[in-house]
Scaffold this motif. Structure first.
Motif: not given
Length: 508
Positions: A260-267, A283-288, A300-305, A293-295
């Protein structure tokens, strides 16, 4: 997709990690230099005036305006400037990419629809590279060694699963599609051909992945960004989202804290520096946890983990199932379209994910009296070793031969059989779907499986991919749709009775 390592094929992590783990072993000395996959490839500079129209089509139509007619033009959406990667002659960014002007495309279409001239027939048993693009290369000063063997040097090792080894990029070939004699089977094939992902769709996702990796590496220099999921596993459609896995380090990452910390920086990166072409980063706080975001360039819509490397492994397991039997992909696509139309294909809303639906189809094909699919993990354990280095994961399945089944059922009969199996035969209360075992097995007693209405085993880590279905109401909706689809198809033998084909083909 599979990013390159600028350090002569060595893993993209500091040497100290290699001393702590055997995850990345020393490469054999006799391996010839070659590109590992489509994801290693760096795109040459693109100019609108170069005459290479196929490049221009990757992000929109190139339009010209007569010199005598004054006109106001919109500023094209581009990826912006790209910093040098590691060498003075590193490639610059893609400039002048014009966003598509939607003239004849429905408002709800996710991206531009460009007719593909792909052939539907092929030479059987020929290894097939996934991308359509012509040869691409690294900058002259970058040398890459890959731990794979050239296909041309080992013809005996070439199986039926299209590998992602791409030094030459011959014209793409596809597995031979099944022959459709009855009307329902013809409808399934027509839908598949109209809606399956085209090479142009994949190329757009790859362009975005390449740009994002360059930017993210300014924050995490040793990271690599992988394109995974339906974009690569053979089950993608024209409207499939892109799934990205950001591999930060070799060790597992705590998904609740570190990820989550890494994804916060990416966001933050996406919403500030990259806001010119990345929109709605969330940022979606799911199990993963993921960043959605959208490019704007590719639409295209993307999900990044972060470090969900299971997604890399199961991408190529599913890709293997997709290509060893020619009825698999059309059947999966029509069932995904059916589930989406009936609003039972959204894990965020308590229904089935696309991954669970694919596993359900594979399981059904494995459990027929005369199976159409085997358990690849049982038959070829060396190809799907969960401890295999990530650098080898995409190459291992290339040795798998086609599966020859004695079951000659048509696509139409298989589709009706799928709905019948889950509507009347499968025991949801006591059984678990297992593609790994190629059979329905008793539910485990662990917490992962308690109070869950649908249990679908993840082939590598054994978790429940259908854990999102935790409400009785949603489960009842899913099972009711399965029963209704079986009854309607059994009676009418017309795909339109469960899925409006004209509308679905327009959306793609």
């Amino acid at each position: 997709m599979f990013p390159n390592s600028s350090n002569l094929g060595r893993p993209p992590f500091p040497p100290k990690y290699q001393q702590q783990s055997t995850f990345f072993t020393k490469l054999p000395l006799n391996m010839p230099p070659t590109l590992m996959s489509h994801q290693q490839i760096v795109i040459p500079p693109f100019h609108l005036h170069s005459g290479v129209l196929s490049r221009a089509l990757l992000s929109g139509n190139v339009e010209t305006t007569p010199a005598t007619t004054p006109a106001v033009t919109l500023q094209p959406v581009t990826y912006g400037s790209v910093r040098p990667v590691s060498t003075p002659d590193a490639l610059t960014s893609f400039q002048g990419r014009k966003r598509q002007i939607q003239q004849s495309v429905p408002d709800d279409a996710k991206r531009q629809r460009i007719h593909s001239h792909d052939s539907d027939t092929a030479v059987v048993n020929q290894a097939v590279p996934l991308p359509k693009e012509r040869r691409r290369s690294f900058p002259a000063s970058v040398s890459v060694q890959s731990p794979v063997v050239h296909a041309s040097g080992s013809p005996g090792l070439i199986g039926y699963v299209p590998p992602l080894q791409d030094t030459l990029f011959p014209d793409p070939t596809e597995t031979r599609l099944p022959v459709a004699k009855d009307e329902l089977s013809k409808q399934i094939l027509e839908l598949f051909q109209a809606c399956r992902q085209q090479d142009i769709d994949l190329d757009r996702k790859e362009l975005c992945r390449t740009e994002l990796q360059r930017e993210i590496q300014l924050i995490f220099p040793q990271s690599r960004l992988f394109l995974v999921g339906s974009s690569l596993n053979g089950f993608g459609t024209r409207t499939s989202d892109g799934d990205l896995c950001l591999v930060i380090k070799e060790e597992p990452v705590n998904q609740k804290t570190e990820a989550r910390r890494i994804l916060s920086l990416v966001q933050k990166l996406f919403s500030t520096k990259l806001s010119s072409y990345i929109e709605r980063p969330q940022l979606i706080r799911a199990k993963v946890p993921i960043v959605k975001f959208r490019d704007k360039v590719s639409n295209v819509d993307f999900d990044l983990n972060v470090n969900n490397v299971i997604g890399i492994r199961n991408t190529f397991l599913l890709r293997s199932y997709a290509f060893i039997e020619n009825r698999v992909r059309p059947l999966v696509l029509v069932i995904k379209k059916w589930a989406s139309f009936h609003e039972i294909n959204d894990a965020s809303r308590g229904t089935l994910s696309s991954y669970s639906l694919v596993l359900m189809v594979l399981h059904y094909l494995q459990t027929l009296p005369e199976p159409i699919l085997p358990s690849l993990q049982k038959n070829y354990p060396e190809c799907f070793d969960p401890t295999m280095q990530l650098h080898f994961v995409h190459q291992a399945p290339r040795t798998i031969p086609p599966y020859v089944s004695k079951n000659g059922s048509s696509l139409g009969d298989l589709l009706i059989g799928f709905f019948k199996y889950y509507a009347t035969e499968f025991d949801w209360s006591h059984q678990m779907i297992s593609v790994r075992e190629a059979k329905a097995i008793a539910r485990p007693d662990g917490i992962e499986w308690r109070n869950k209405f649908i249990c679908v085993e993840e082939p590598f880590d054994g978790t429940n991919t259908a854990r999102a279905v935790h409400e009785k109401q949603k489960f009842d909706i899913i099972t009711d749709e399965l029963v209704q689809a079986w009854q309607l198809l059994r009676e009418k033998k017309d795909l339109n009775c469960i899925l409006p084909l004209k509308k679905v083909k327009q959306k793609r």
